[in-house]
Write an enzyme that holds these catalytic residues in place. Structure first.
Site, short mmCIF file in Angstrom:
data_model
loop_
_atom_site.label_atom_id
_atom_site.label_comp_id
_atom_site.label_asym_id
_atom_site.label_seq_id
_atom_site.Cartn_x
_atom_site.Cartn_y
_atom_site.Cartn_z
N LYS A 116 50.20 8.19 44.44
CA LYS A 116 49.81 7.98 45.14
C LYS A 116 49.27 6.63 45.08
O LYS A 116 49.47 5.53 46.32
CB LYS A 116 47.87 8.82 45.86
CG LYS A 116 47.97 9.88 45.53
CD LYS A 116 48.62 10.30 47.58
CE LYS A 116 49.18 10.84 48.20
NZ LYS A 116 49.51 12.24 47.51
N GLU A 200 39.88 3.29 46.59
CA GLU A 200 39.46 2.79 47.99
C GLU A 200 38.52 2.49 48.92
O GLU A 200 37.75 4.11 49.38
CB GLU A 200 40.89 3.18 48.62
CG GLU A 200 40.61 4.86 49.34
CD GLU A 200 42.29 5.06 49.96
OE1 GLU A 200 43.18 4.83 49.62
OE2 GLU A 200 42.11 5.67 50.72
N HIS A 235 39.91 18.53 54.39
CA HIS A 235 41.02 17.58 54.71
C HIS A 235 42.48 18.49 54.56
O HIS A 235 43.37 18.36 54.96
CB HIS A 235 41.36 17.01 52.65
CG HIS A 235 40.43 15.63 52.85
ND1 HIS A 235 40.93 14.61 53.60
CD2 HIS A 235 39.70 16.19 51.93
CE1 HIS A 235 39.34 13.57 52.78
NE2 HIS A 235 38.98 15.08 51.89
N ARG A 291 59.02 16.06 53.77
CA ARG A 291 58.68 17.24 53.98
C ARG A 291 58.52 17.31 55.51
O ARG A 291 58.35 16.24 56.24
CB ARG A 291 57.97 18.11 53.03
CG ARG A 291 56.41 18.23 53.22
CD ARG A 291 55.51 19.00 52.70
NE ARG A 291 54.56 19.19 52.58
CZ ARG A 291 53.29 19.03 53.52
NH1 ARG A 291 53.86 19.47 54.64
NH2 ARG A 291 52.41 18.69 52.71
#
Length: 509
Positions: A116, A200, A235, A291
């Site tokens: 990330k 973030e 998530h 993917r």
């Protein structure tokens, strides 16, 4: 084009690849664990190779065994599906070093987007809009507190090597930073073997909107519009739709161009998804999944493009035959994931043997699944049993079609997430398109009436059974005969409960 490929996966995605490959005249080799020896993907493939074992670590994650199976079976390429080794850069590299084609992006692109922090750096350098935050990991709590002051609260602490919602904590007050930092880093170590985290800005009411891209090896790339994936819990997505009800044409075009820009920055090839967070008319890069996505069918439904076919053509070296101007959005599509879990009990896993299975019918209804009667559902693999997909000329009709399809669907033997999806689809906020990534977690999922009636009926039968046993016991000298009758009554109880579960629309026994 390839003559034979190996699919390094299981369940519905393995079946999905097999179906398109068969239509293209390509032979398929399946691999399977001992637990999956009777699975549908094993039966549908031209040949199958056992990897042994009962768990992923003993089977589908064994890189050497999979490559050996491909070479021994005469396969020319490996399709990884999604999950397992699909985003493992080392595996992709080893496949190509073995002289096999990798039906996926280059190992370098997988590595760049899998980390990330590295991906954020690449996106910032490429001019792709990113959520305000750091491009370097923070080493300790003191550094995190200092950095957070510059970014602004609320803060998201995220695992550098993360994905799937693991290693994420939200901090709204500096006093909570230490515990959140340690929790995120600890979970990152246990999930990915890498405890690095970065910070973030946390967007409070964002929407999760992603763009499907496809690139060939000749520098050509297209995007196939967006998917809205905001209906999720921790998530993990549950309901997806395409197109997004919130985007206007200008934003859609800008987001598509940003996705192409992101993919080009890492030398992409094949199918991929660039994920964004949308908030207040702005969008920010979140991550890229290197993917095919679980929710790819809704993109296929609105564009008419078989994404697996495009993957195979690109991996074989063919240039993209599609141009951006050839693509347009037609109608609306919705996908619901069918997970073996009980949404009325905090989404606890549900296990058992599938006793009944009824698929919905009608026009523009698609069921992608590896389910079959007698299938054992345990805890070793992902809880997703399949996906229900519908298409309609507009969003309102698509919602009604999905509601009807769910009510017609029956999975007997385990509880599933379908009642949660039905609650979402019937909610006024979803119907109006006014929802965000926290919407599902705000809902209370009540047990369907079918579950309650089945439970009540089973309890009544059980009480009747016990009463008969008590009445028979004193007057029966032949205890063995009494036990035999008891076993027959137990069998009758199970059969009656199965019949009820099989006749209830949308219910699970």
């Amino acid at each position: 084009m390839f003559r034979r490929i190996l699919i390094a996966n299981r369940g519905e995605i393995a079946l999905r690849v097999i179906r398109t490959a068969r239509e293209m005249g390509i032979e398929c080799v399946a691999v399977h664990s001992d637990a999956d020896r009777k699975a549908l993907h094993v039966r549908m493939a031209h040949r199958a190779v056992s990897l042994g074992g009962e768990t992923p670590a003993q089977s589908y994650l064994r890189q050497d065994a999979i490559i050996e199976a491909a070479l021994a079976s005469g396969a020319e390429a490996i399709h990884p599906g999604y999950g397992f080794l699909s985003e493992n850069a080392e595996f992709a590299r080893r496949v190509e070093e073995a002289g096999l084609a990798w039906i996926g992006p280059p190992a370098g692109a997988i590595h760049a987007m899998g980390d990330k922090i590295e991906s954020r750096r690449a996106m910032v350098a490429a001019g792709v809009p990113c959520v305000p935050g750091l491009t370097d990991p923070v080493d300790d709590v003191a550094a995190a507190v200092e950095a957070a002051e510059g970014i602004g609260y609320p803060i998201a602490i995220k695992a550098a090597a993360g994905g799937g919602g693991k290693g994420i904590r939200v901090v709204r007050d500096p006093a909570d930073m230490e515990s959140a930092f340690r929790a995120a880093s600890g979970e990152a170590v246990s999930s990915f073997g890498d405890g690095r985290v970065y910070l973030e800005r946390y967007l409070d009411q964002p929407r999760h909107v992603e763009i499907q891209v496809m690139f060939d090896a000749h520098g050509n790339g297209i995007h196939l519009f967006e998917r809205e994936c905001s209906i999720q819990r921790r998530h993990q997505k549950l309901v997806e739709e395409a197109p997004s009800p919130v985007l206007d044409e200008a934003t859609r075009s800008a987001m598509g161009e940003a996705a192409l820009q992101a993919a080009r920055a890492v030398g992409y090839r094949g199918a991929g998804t660039v994920e964004f967070l949308w908030s207040g008319g702005e969008f920010f890069f979140l991550e890229m999944n290197t993917r095919l996505q679980v929710e790819h069918p809704i993109t296929e439904q609105i564009t008419g493009v078989d994404l697996v076919r495009q993957q195979l053509l690109v991996a074989a070296g063919e240039p993209l035959a599609l141009r951006q101007e050839d693509l347009s959005i037609r109608g609306h599509s919705i996908e619901v994931r069918i997970n073996a879990e009980d949404p009325t009990q905090g989404y606890l896993p549900s296990t058992g043997v599938l006793q009944n299975l009824r698929a919905p019918g009608g026009p523009w209804v698609r069921l992608d699944t590896g389910m079959y009667r007698g299938m054992e559902v345990g805890l070793a693999y992902d809880p997703m049993l399949g996906k229900l997909i519908v298409w309609a000329p507009d969003r309102a009709q698509a919602i009604e079609r999905m509601i009807r399809a769910i009510q017609e669907m029956n999975v007997g033997g385990v509880r599933t997430s379908l009642p949660a999806a039905l609650t979402v689809l019937e909610h006024e906020r979803f119907r109006s398109g006014d929802y965000d990534t926290h919407f599902l977690e705000s809902l209370t999922i009540a047990p369907p009436a079918e579950w309650l009636s089945i439970t009540a009926a089973a309890a009544a039968i059980h009480r009747h059974l016990l009463a008969q046993r008590r009445a028979l016991a004193p007057a029966t000298a032949d205890r063995a005969g009494w036990r035999a009758r008891g076993r027959r009554m137990d069998a009758t109880l199970r059969a009656q409960a199965d019949d009820r579960s099989g006749s209830q629309p949308g219910g699970q026994a």
